[in-house]
Write a protein that holds these residues in place. Structure first.
Motif, mmCIF file in Angstrom:
data_model
loop_
_atom_site.group_PDB
_atom_site.id
_atom_site.type_symbol
_atom_site.label_atom_id
_atom_site.label_comp_id
_atom_site.label_asym_id
_atom_site.label_seq_id
_atom_site.Cartn_x
_atom_site.Cartn_y
_atom_site.Cartn_z
ATOM 1 N N PRO A 5 40.612 43.305 38.414
ATOM 2 C CA PRO A 5 40.013 43.756 39.675
ATOM 3 C C PRO A 5 41.022 43.958 40.802
ATOM 4 O O PRO A 5 40.812 44.788 41.679
ATOM 5 C CB PRO A 5 39.025 42.629 40.012
ATOM 6 N N THR A 6 42.150 43.208 40.750
ATOM 7 C CA THR A 6 43.132 43.357 41.839
ATOM 8 C C THR A 6 43.727 44.755 41.866
ATOM 9 O O THR A 6 44.182 45.211 42.906
ATOM 10 C CB THR A 6 44.291 42.341 41.698
ATOM 11 N N TYR A 7 43.739 45.423 40.724
ATOM 12 C CA TYR A 7 44.271 46.791 40.678
ATOM 13 C C TYR A 7 43.467 47.730 41.576
ATOM 14 O O TYR A 7 44.016 48.594 42.257
ATOM 15 C CB TYR A 7 44.233 47.347 39.253
ATOM 16 N N ALA A 8 42.152 47.584 41.523
ATOM 17 C CA ALA A 8 41.309 48.453 42.351
ATOM 18 C C ALA A 8 41.353 48.018 43.806
ATOM 19 O O ALA A 8 41.422 48.840 44.725
ATOM 20 C CB ALA A 8 39.867 48.408 41.842
ATOM 21 N N LEU A 9 41.365 46.699 43.967
ATOM 22 C CA LEU A 9 41.404 46.152 45.314
ATOM 23 C C LEU A 9 42.628 46.660 46.078
ATOM 24 O O LEU A 9 42.547 46.976 47.278
ATOM 25 C CB LEU A 9 41.469 44.620 45.200
ATOM 26 N N GLY A 10 43.763 46.758 45.376
ATOM 27 C CA GLY A 10 45.003 47.206 46.015
ATOM 28 C C GLY A 10 44.839 48.548 46.704
ATOM 29 O O GLY A 10 45.238 48.712 47.860
#
Lengths: 497, 497
Positions: free
Chosen positions: A419-424
């Motif tokens: 999820p951190t990939y999209a959050l970035g």
């Protein structure tokens, strides 16, 4: 107090030094170490890792952390309080998880990537399923061991990668994407065909010339070569160890001009972040990016929002034409812009375009959440993957190789990471808006003044290193809590044409 | 016994691992580490060095070495006996030299190269003299501390760099050179002018093409790229850590074609030596060359005896012409051969040709011997240097910069080191003769079969690593004691035309 402070700082000094040598070994290994040297190197690394483990699990060190944590209110330096808080949090693993279970899990995950790779090659999910079941099972147990009043279930894992972001925050985020972005993407990508010269995709772009353009880009972005360097590796990455040494790699594909350009810019985003950390953190555990999401926000802002903008290419496309006069002959900057910003319904996350990328990530988030909650069995993953892909991205994978088997992450035990990939990207859009109120970003790009952008980000994000949490960084930088609307607006604006 | 063996091997494992990381750091530093990263790196290295010192000076480890040495007759493995003998010998420093004197000396020599560099730049020997006096004085004291019944005076120092070679051996060697070589050199170099096309010295040879030729050379010499690599650095060097990882560097000067060619070949000589060490030594202290002299014998044999031979260039000159068609147009292989074998009376050792090189070394040997024996004062060095140069090489330096201040070695405390440079070439000539009796070397070169030469050297020199002394290696390889006549004959033969 004095005694514990001394134990802590002396131990930290050793851990930092040993980490440095581990870091250097990794860099060497990924960039140039001769193929046949792996066995000898691994043997030496094992000795270092054992020494490191001894130091980190020394009862005197653990006692020092516990003491300092218990007396954290009397620590004057707020940075040091953060460091002690983190160190105490890290002790959870040692204290709450049975050692033998943790070790078996580490052995399991150190071997699982081989099994995954074979399963992927054979396009046979059954080969990987038993291993993945064990990994999921351990993570479900881990959640139980580490649960607190504040952190429950999947949140325990999510918080490890992005402090303060749990199911509540991510659901809000992904629900927005589902509502706003999915229909937009399905609309925009309906039967679309590329509107640029095919030569951009078929010509050969010699490596040496691509390298020259990457060198040019390093100047444009003011990537500091007194404290960094560019090299080649199989997969591009950034490798930093201090504010005085943060290196990047790229990869030159002669049949894909865009690849090295955007890899180099992406990695510079990561590297400039760490190079602009306040040097006072170099000797502490606070050097480096504060989270995966914030790190990715910098790399993606540089890559997509600066590097794929029209303002950028209006200024720099002539240099590219100068390096590839034959290949780019008669191709306008507008066509080139369309080429680097083409969108399509695709199956492979790492090849996805800026617009659809986060929807690929959303598929993984949904699946992880359900697996950790016990609502989805590993055996049902492949079909669930296919149906979510078809729902969110509008394309259904035919095979597991281009479906559930495409990513290495789960085999390494990384659940809660995706999820951190999209959050970035979403952070990046929000930060961009905040920055744009204070400096005219397009103008800075057009005037070849990316230095001004670096400087703003230094003051509002980079300098803090890991001394602030992602949520705090967002507040400092944008004076708001996280709001995915910026991201949706940015994408709709850019891709509505 | 068992207990001591365990202590010894466990400690060795750690020392080997820590050395590996120190090695890697040095390699990184000399080849690519960003300029601004030095301070952070040095700090980490200090921690490693301290840990290393703790391990090496651990009383339990010292006790183990002493026990094993006392019982060496009952150690079955002869290699292990050699290792214990060496380890015991190394203890001398710790046991016989007062710790504070040793530490002051290390501090002195760690700073002296800066003082030397400034003195050299200013061409002012007086700036360096007080430091050099202290260095010489410590070495004279060191000799006293370490003297034994077998080793006295300058021999103590000479033996550190070349076991078994003392004043007796070196005098025999250098007296031969004085008698046979000096008159020959003075005769050959009298008023000589280069007989080759000046374009060889004035043309520009682009770096990329030179790199291609170095890559070609690596194939020709079968330098194993699965266990090595070629990179660039300010000064060419070889850096090896095991039989599976031994790397080289070269330097490309666009105005000097010969420089990178012979640097690359020279370093391959060093590297092939270590890569062909029996892998069983990798985890012991016996991996690596047995002495500086034997190491240099390999590099110089490859560089001068193979690499500067007519047989070699008859075969490979066309490749060079192919890479530099304009620059080498109309220049015959015979002219090229004269160019790479030109001899002249020169002042700077590192630029000296094959014929005069050892005479430069002889100057340093004489001076060191007299200084350590107390017959020569540091203040009288510059003049003595000038008169010896004029006597041996036929050219008198006008300045100290091109005289006594030219070499860095003494500033680092290396007294007794220089003679091994000359010895290496002499060993090489003797080994070459022995090898030539079993395989026709010129034919092997002509048939592009340097592999056969590598193999012969592997079996007769390389495989033994440091398990044999230089004298033993010479016996195994040539079935004779050291005899400088081979060297004199080789040089006279080659340069008499």
């Amino acid at each position: 107090m004095e005694k514990y402070l001394t134990i802590y700082t002396e131990t930290r000094k050793k851990i930092k030094a040993f980490s440095y040598f581990g870091w250097l070994m990794g860099w060497d290994q990924e960039t140039e170490a001769p193929e046949g040297s792996v066995e000898y190197r691994t043997k030496q690394y094992q000795v270092l890792a054992e020494e490191m483990y001894k130091i980190q699990s020394d009862p005197a060190y653990i006692e020092a952390i516990e003491y300092l944590y218990a007396h954290k209110e009397s620590l004057e330096d707020p940075d040091f309080r953060v460091e002690i808080k983190n160190a105490f949090k890290d002790l959870r693993m040692v204290k709450k998880v049975p050692k033998d279970e943790l070790i078996s899990y580490r052995v399991l995950t150190s071997q699982a990537s081989h099994i995954w790779a074979k399963a992927k090659e054979a396009d046979d999910f059954q080969m990987f399923a038993p291993t993945l079941e064990k990994i999921v099972e351990f993570n479900r147990k881990l959640v139980k061991y580490l649960e607190t009043d504040e952190l429950k279930g999947y949140d325990v894992l999510l918080d490890m990668y992005e402090e303060g972001f749990g199911v509540k925050e991510y659901d809000l985020f992904f629900d927005t994407l589902k509502k706003e972005l999915v229909p937009f993407v399905l609309e925009v990508t309906k039967g679309n065909k590329p509107k640029f010269n095919r030569r951009l995709k078929t010509a050969i772009f010699p490596k040496e010339q691509q390298r020259k353009f990457s060198e040019y880009l390093m100047e444009v972005f003011s990537y500091d070569l007194k404290h960094g360097l560019l090299k080649e590796s199989a997969h591009p990455f950034t490798s930093g160890v201090s504010s005085t040494d943060t290196r990047i790699t790229t990869k030159f594909h002669e049949d894909n001009l865009a690849s090295s350009i955007f890899s180099t810019i992406h990695e510079m985003g990561h590297a400039i972040y760490e190079l602009q950390n306040d040097p006072k953190y170099d000797d502490t555990f606070l050097h480096g990016g504060t989270s995966l999401g914030i790190h990715e926000s910098q790399s993606r802002m540089y890559e997509n929002m600066l590097g794929r903008s029209m303002a950028f290419w209006k200024l720099h496309y002539p240099k590219l034409v100068e390096l590839f006069p034959k290949q780019l002959k008669g191709i306008s900057v507008e066509e080139f812009y369309l080429y680097i910003n083409q969108v399509e319904r695709s199956l492979i996350r790492i090849e996805a375009d800026e617009l659809t990328y986060s929807l690929h990530v959303m598929v993984r988030y949904e699946l992880e959440k359900q697996m950790i909650n016990g609502k989805l069995k590993v055996k049902d993953l492949p079909n669930k993957w296919k149906s979510l892909m078809s729902q969110y991205v509008g394309k259904r994978p035919k095979t597991d190789k281009e479906g559930v088997l495409q990513d290495i992450h789960w085999s390494g035990g990384a659940i809660g990471y995706f999820p951190t990939y999209a959050l970035g990207s979403a952070y990046a859009a929000q930060m961009y808006e905040a920055m744009n109120k204070e400096i005219n970003i397009e103008e800075a790009i057009s005037k070849n003044n990316i230095k001004a952008i670096n400087l703003w980000l230094k003051e509002h994000v980079h300098t803090f290193a890991s001394s602030k949490s992602p949520k705090e960084i967002l507040q400092i930088c944008t004076k708001q809590d996280f709001n995915p609307a910026y991201y949706v607006n940015y994408l709709k604006n850019k891709f509505k044409q």
